[in-house]
Write a protein that holds these residues in place. Structure first.
Motif, PDB file in Angstrom:
ATOM      1  N   LEU A  81       0.818  -1.208   0.000  1.00 48.60           N
ATOM      2  CA  LEU A  81       0.000   0.000   0.000  1.00 48.60           C
ATOM      3  C   LEU A  81       0.853   1.259   0.000  1.00 48.60           C
ATOM      4  O   LEU A  81       0.660   2.159  -0.825  1.00 48.60           O
ATOM      5  CB  LEU A  81      -0.923  -0.007   1.222  1.00 48.60           C
ATOM      6  CG  LEU A  81      -2.119  -0.952   1.197  1.00 48.60           C
ATOM      7  CD1 LEU A  81      -2.867  -0.880   2.524  1.00 48.60           C
ATOM      8  CD2 LEU A  81      -3.056  -0.607   0.052  1.00 48.60           C
ATOM      9  N   VAL A  82       1.811   1.320   0.923  1.00 46.94           N
ATOM     10  CA  VAL A  82       2.599   2.547   1.098  1.00 46.94           C
ATOM     11  C   VAL A  82       3.515   2.793  -0.094  1.00 46.94           C
ATOM     12  O   VAL A  82       3.513   3.875  -0.696  1.00 46.94           O
ATOM     13  CB  VAL A  82       3.426   2.472   2.400  1.00 46.94           C
ATOM     14  CG1 VAL A  82       4.368   3.677   2.494  1.00 46.94           C
ATOM     15  CG2 VAL A  82       2.509   2.412   3.606  1.00 46.94           C
ATOM     16  N   ILE A  83       4.323   1.791  -0.467  1.00 49.66           N
ATOM     17  CA  ILE A  83       5.277   1.991  -1.554  1.00 49.66           C
ATOM     18  C   ILE A  83       4.548   2.065  -2.898  1.00 49.66           C
ATOM     19  O   ILE A  83       4.975   2.790  -3.800  1.00 49.66           O
ATOM     20  CB  ILE A  83       6.346   0.884  -1.549  1.00 49.66           C
ATOM     21  CG1 ILE A  83       7.119   0.940  -0.227  1.00 49.66           C
ATOM     22  CG2 ILE A  83       7.297   1.038  -2.732  1.00 49.66           C
ATOM     23  CD1 ILE A  83       8.235  -0.062  -0.098  1.00 49.66           C
ATOM     24  N   GLY A  84       3.444   1.346  -3.022  1.00 51.11           N
ATOM     25  CA  GLY A  84       2.636   1.471  -4.232  1.00 51.11           C
ATOM     26  C   GLY A  84       2.097   2.880  -4.385  1.00 51.11           C
ATOM     27  O   GLY A  84       2.066   3.438  -5.493  1.00 51.11           O
ATOM     28  N   PHE A  85       1.675   3.484  -3.270  1.00 52.60           N
ATOM     29  CA  PHE A  85       1.203   4.868  -3.289  1.00 52.60           C
ATOM     30  C   PHE A  85       2.337   5.817  -3.681  1.00 52.60           C
ATOM     31  O   PHE A  85       2.151   6.734  -4.491  1.00 52.60           O
ATOM     32  CB  PHE A  85       0.658   5.242  -1.906  1.00 52.60           C
ATOM     33  CG  PHE A  85       0.263   6.683  -1.761  1.00 52.60           C
ATOM     34  CD1 PHE A  85      -0.936   7.147  -2.282  1.00 52.60           C
ATOM     35  CD2 PHE A  85       1.099   7.578  -1.109  1.00 52.60           C
ATOM     36  CE1 PHE A  85      -1.301   8.474  -2.154  1.00 52.60           C
ATOM     37  CE2 PHE A  85       0.741   8.910  -0.975  1.00 52.60           C
ATOM     38  CZ  PHE A  85      -0.461   9.359  -1.500  1.00 52.60           C
ATOM     39  N   LEU A  86       3.532   5.591  -3.129  1.00 52.22           N
ATOM     40  CA  LEU A  86       4.683   6.442  -3.441  1.00 52.22           C
ATOM     41  C   LEU A  86       5.081   6.344  -4.918  1.00 52.22           C
ATOM     42  O   LEU A  86       5.605   7.300  -5.496  1.00 52.22           O
ATOM     43  CB  LEU A  86       5.872   6.053  -2.559  1.00 52.22           C
ATOM     44  CG  LEU A  86       5.729   6.317  -1.058  1.00 52.22           C
ATOM     45  CD1 LEU A  86       6.951   5.792  -0.309  1.00 52.22           C
ATOM     46  CD2 LEU A  86       5.541   7.806  -0.781  1.00 52.22           C
ATOM     47  N   ALA A  87       4.808   5.178  -5.516  1.00 54.50           N
ATOM     48  CA  ALA A  87       5.185   4.969  -6.917  1.00 54.50           C
ATOM     49  C   ALA A  87       4.438   5.897  -7.864  1.00 54.50           C
ATOM     50  O   ALA A  87       4.877   6.121  -8.995  1.00 54.50           O
ATOM     51  CB  ALA A  87       4.938   3.512  -7.316  1.00 54.50           C
ATOM     52  N   ASP A  88       3.307   6.439  -7.419  1.00 52.15           N
ATOM     53  CA  ASP A  88       2.561   7.384  -8.253  1.00 52.15           C
ATOM     54  C   ASP A  88       3.192   8.779  -8.249  1.00 52.15           C
ATOM     55  O   ASP A  88       2.831   9.623  -9.075  1.00 52.15           O
ATOM     56  CB  ASP A  88       1.115   7.494  -7.764  1.00 52.15           C
ATOM     57  CG  ASP A  88       0.303   6.250  -8.086  1.00 52.15           C
ATOM     58  OD1 ASP A  88       0.689   5.532  -9.015  1.00 52.15           O
ATOM     59  OD2 ASP A  88      -0.699   6.002  -7.394  1.00 52.15           O
ATOM     60  N   THR A  89       4.134   9.001  -7.313  1.00 49.84           N
ATOM     61  CA  THR A  89       4.732  10.329  -7.172  1.00 49.84           C
ATOM     62  C   THR A  89       6.230  10.330  -7.448  1.00 49.84           C
ATOM     63  O   THR A  89       6.745  11.241  -8.099  1.00 49.84           O
ATOM     64  CB  THR A  89       4.496  10.870  -5.744  1.00 49.84           C
ATOM     65  OG1 THR A  89       3.097  10.897  -5.473  1.00 49.84           O
ATOM     66  CG2 THR A  89       5.065  12.271  -5.601  1.00 49.84           C
ATOM     67  N   PHE A  90       6.923   9.293  -6.979  1.00 47.67           N
ATOM     68  CA  PHE A  90       8.377   9.274  -7.063  1.00 47.67           C
ATOM     69  C   PHE A  90       8.879   8.343  -8.170  1.00 47.67           C
ATOM     70  O   PHE A  90       8.132   7.509  -8.686  1.00 47.67           O
ATOM     71  CB  PHE A  90       8.966   8.853  -5.716  1.00 47.67           C
ATOM     72  CG  PHE A  90       8.647   9.802  -4.597  1.00 47.67           C
ATOM     73  CD1 PHE A  90       9.369  10.976  -4.438  1.00 47.67           C
ATOM     74  CD2 PHE A  90       7.609   9.530  -3.717  1.00 47.67           C
ATOM     75  CE1 PHE A  90       9.074  11.856  -3.409  1.00 47.67           C
ATOM     76  CE2 PHE A  90       7.296  10.399  -2.687  1.00 47.67           C
ATOM     77  CZ  PHE A  90       8.031  11.575  -2.535  1.00 47.67           C
ATOM     78  N   ASN A  91      10.140   8.504  -8.519  1.00 46.72           N
ATOM     79  CA  ASN A  91      10.773   7.712  -9.566  1.00 46.72           C
ATOM     80  C   ASN A  91      10.708   6.225  -9.221  1.00 46.72           C
ATOM     81  O   ASN A  91      11.230   5.789  -8.187  1.00 46.72           O
ATOM     82  CB  ASN A  91      12.232   8.155  -9.721  1.00 46.72           C
ATOM     83  CG  ASN A  91      12.916   7.501 -10.898  1.00 46.72           C
ATOM     84  OD1 ASN A  91      13.096   6.294 -10.927  1.00 46.72           O
ATOM     85  ND2 ASN A  91      13.316   8.308 -11.863  1.00 46.72           N
ATOM     86  N   LYS A  92      10.097   5.453 -10.082  1.00 45.73           N
ATOM     87  CA  LYS A  92       9.884   4.031  -9.792  1.00 45.73           C
ATOM     88  C   LYS A  92      11.187   3.239  -9.775  1.00 45.73           C
ATOM     89  O   LYS A  92      11.306   2.259  -9.044  1.00 45.73           O
ATOM     90  CB  LYS A  92       8.914   3.428 -10.813  1.00 45.73           C
ATOM     91  CG  LYS A  92       7.514   4.005 -10.748  1.00 45.73           C
ATOM     92  CD  LYS A  92       6.605   3.384 -11.784  1.00 45.73           C
ATOM     93  CE  LYS A  92       5.209   3.981 -11.751  1.00 45.73           C
ATOM     94  NZ  LYS A  92       5.209   5.423 -12.099  1.00 45.73           N
ATOM     95  N   ARG A  93      12.144   3.641 -10.571  1.00 41.62           N
ATOM     96  CA  ARG A  93      13.416   2.926 -10.589  1.00 41.62           C
ATOM     97  C   ARG A  93      14.122   3.052  -9.239  1.00 41.62           C
ATOM     98  O   ARG A  93      14.663   2.075  -8.708  1.00 41.62           O
ATOM     99  CB  ARG A  93      14.314   3.445 -11.707  1.00 41.62           C
ATOM    100  CG  ARG A  93      15.650   2.746 -11.764  1.00 41.62           C
ATOM    101  CD  ARG A  93      16.369   2.984 -13.061  1.00 41.62           C
ATOM    102  NE  ARG A  93      16.602   4.398 -13.322  1.00 41.62           N
ATOM    103  CZ  ARG A  93      17.411   4.823 -14.286  1.00 41.62           C
ATOM    104  NH1 ARG A  93      18.033   3.965 -15.072  1.00 41.62           N
ATOM    105  NH2 ARG A  93      17.596   6.118 -14.481  1.00 41.62           N
ATOM    106  N   TYR A  94      14.084   4.258  -8.655  1.00 41.38           N
ATOM    107  CA  TYR A  94      14.709   4.459  -7.355  1.00 41.38           C
ATOM    108  C   TYR A  94      13.938   3.744  -6.249  1.00 41.38           C
ATOM    109  O   TYR A  94      14.527   3.255  -5.280  1.00 41.38           O
ATOM    110  CB  TYR A  94      14.826   5.948  -7.046  1.00 41.38           C
ATOM    111  CG  TYR A  94      15.741   6.689  -7.997  1.00 41.38           C
ATOM    112  CD1 TYR A  94      16.827   6.045  -8.602  1.00 41.38           C
ATOM    113  CD2 TYR A  94      15.518   8.022  -8.312  1.00 41.38           C
ATOM    114  CE1 TYR A  94      17.661   6.709  -9.487  1.00 41.38           C
ATOM    115  CE2 TYR A  94      16.357   8.705  -9.200  1.00 41.38           C
ATOM    116  CZ  TYR A  94      17.423   8.027  -9.783  1.00 41.38           C
ATOM    117  OH  TYR A  94      18.248   8.693 -10.661  1.00 41.38           O
ATOM    118  N   LEU A  95      12.631   3.689  -6.401  1.00 41.37           N
ATOM    119  CA  LEU A  95      11.828   2.946  -5.425  1.00 41.37           C
ATOM    120  C   LEU A  95      12.140   1.452  -5.492  1.00 41.37           C
ATOM    121  O   LEU A  95      12.174   0.772  -4.465  1.00 41.37           O
ATOM    122  CB  LEU A  95      10.341   3.186  -5.662  1.00 41.37           C
ATOM    123  CG  LEU A  95       9.791   4.536  -5.205  1.00 41.37           C
ATOM    124  CD1 LEU A  95       8.321   4.661  -5.586  1.00 41.37           C
ATOM    125  CD2 LEU A  95       9.947   4.693  -3.692  1.00 41.37           C
TER     126      LEU A  95
END
Length: 212
Positions: A81-95
Motif C-alpha cells: 500500500l505505502v510503496i505502491g502509493f509512493l510509486a505514483d509520485t516518485f521515480n519508480k526505478r529508485y523505489l
C-alpha cells in the motif's frame, strides 16, 4: 476502448510508449530488469521457505517462526500500500532500488540474528521490501514498455523470478546439510540481492519508436 478522440487513438495516448514483444526482447534494458527481478526472487523465496527451520536451528521455538511469518505477511500488505502509493509520485526505478535494499538488508539480518529484537527489525525491513517491490515492478514495466505486450512482459519476468526462486531454497538446503546451519546461505543470498541495485540503475529508456 477508444478508437479516436483528439490525441487518443486506438486506446493509446499518442505520447505513450507501446512496444511489441519483438522490440522488447531486443532491449538490453529488459534483460537487466529481468535479471534483477530474478536475483531478488532468490531471497524472497528462501526466506519464506526457511524462516521457521532457520529460527528453530538457532534455538527459537517453532511458534516464534510462525509468528514471524504472520507479522511478515502484515508488513507485506502495508508495504504494498505505502510503496505502491509512493510509486505514483516518485521515480519508480529508485523505489525499486529501495525495495531491493530493504530485502537485502532483511535477508542479511536474518542470517546473523540472535535476539528477539533483531527479529522485529528483520520483519520490518524484509516485509516492507517484499511487499513494496511487487506493485512497483508491475508499474515500472508498464512505464518502460507500454500496454501492447504488457501481459507477455509480466509472464516472462514472473517466470524468471520463479525459476530463480527455486534455486534459493535448494541452495539453502544444501548449505544446511553441509554446515548444519542456514547462516551462510542467508548471508550470501543477502549480499547477492544488492547486485540487483546497480543492474536497475544501468537500465536506460527503450529506444523503440512508439507504436499506436
Amino acid at each position: 476502448y477508444i478508437k479516436d478522440l483528439g490525441d487518443i487513438k486506438e486506446g493509446y495516448l499518442t505520447n505513450e510508449i507501446s512496444m511489441t514483444t519483438k522490440q522488447i526482447l531486443k532491449e538490453k534494458s529488459f534483460w537487466l530488469i529481468n535479471l534483477s527481478f530474478g536475483i531478488t526472487g532468490i531471497a524472497l523465496s528462501t526466506v519464506m521457505v526457511f524462516a521457521i527451520p532457520s529460527l528453530s536451528s538457532i534455538g527459537f521455538d517453532p511458534i516464534v517462526g510462525a509468528y514471524v511469518l504472520t507479522a511478515t505477511s502484515v508488513l507485506l500488505f502495508i508495504g504494498r500500500l505505502v510503496i505502491g502509493f509512493l510509486a505514483d509520485t516518485f521515480n519508480k526505478r529508485y523505489l525499486l532500488c529501495l525495495t531491493f535494499a530493504l530485502i537485502g538488508l532483511g535477508t542479511l539480518l536474518f542470517g546473523v540474528l540472535t535476539e528477539p529484537w533483531q527479529i522485529v527489525i528483520f520483519v520490518i525491513l524484509y516485509g516492507a521490501g517484499h511487499g513494496g517491490t511487487v506493485p512497483v515492478r508491475f508499474a515500472y514495466l508498464a512505464d518502460m514498455y507500454g500496454r501492447k505486450s504488457y501481459g507477455t512482459v509480466i509472464g516472462i519476468t514472473t517466470t524468471t523470478g520463479a525459476i530463480f526462486g527455486i534455486i534459493g531454497p535448494i541452495y539453502a538446503g544444501y548449505i544446511y546439510d553441509q554446515y548444519m546451519n542456514y547462516r551462510i546461505a542467508f548471508t550470501i543470498i543477502g549480499i547477492l540481492t544488492f547486485i540487483s541495485i546497480p543492474l536497475i540503475l544501468m537500465v536506460k529508456e527503450p529506444n523503440a519508436e512508439e507504436q499506436i
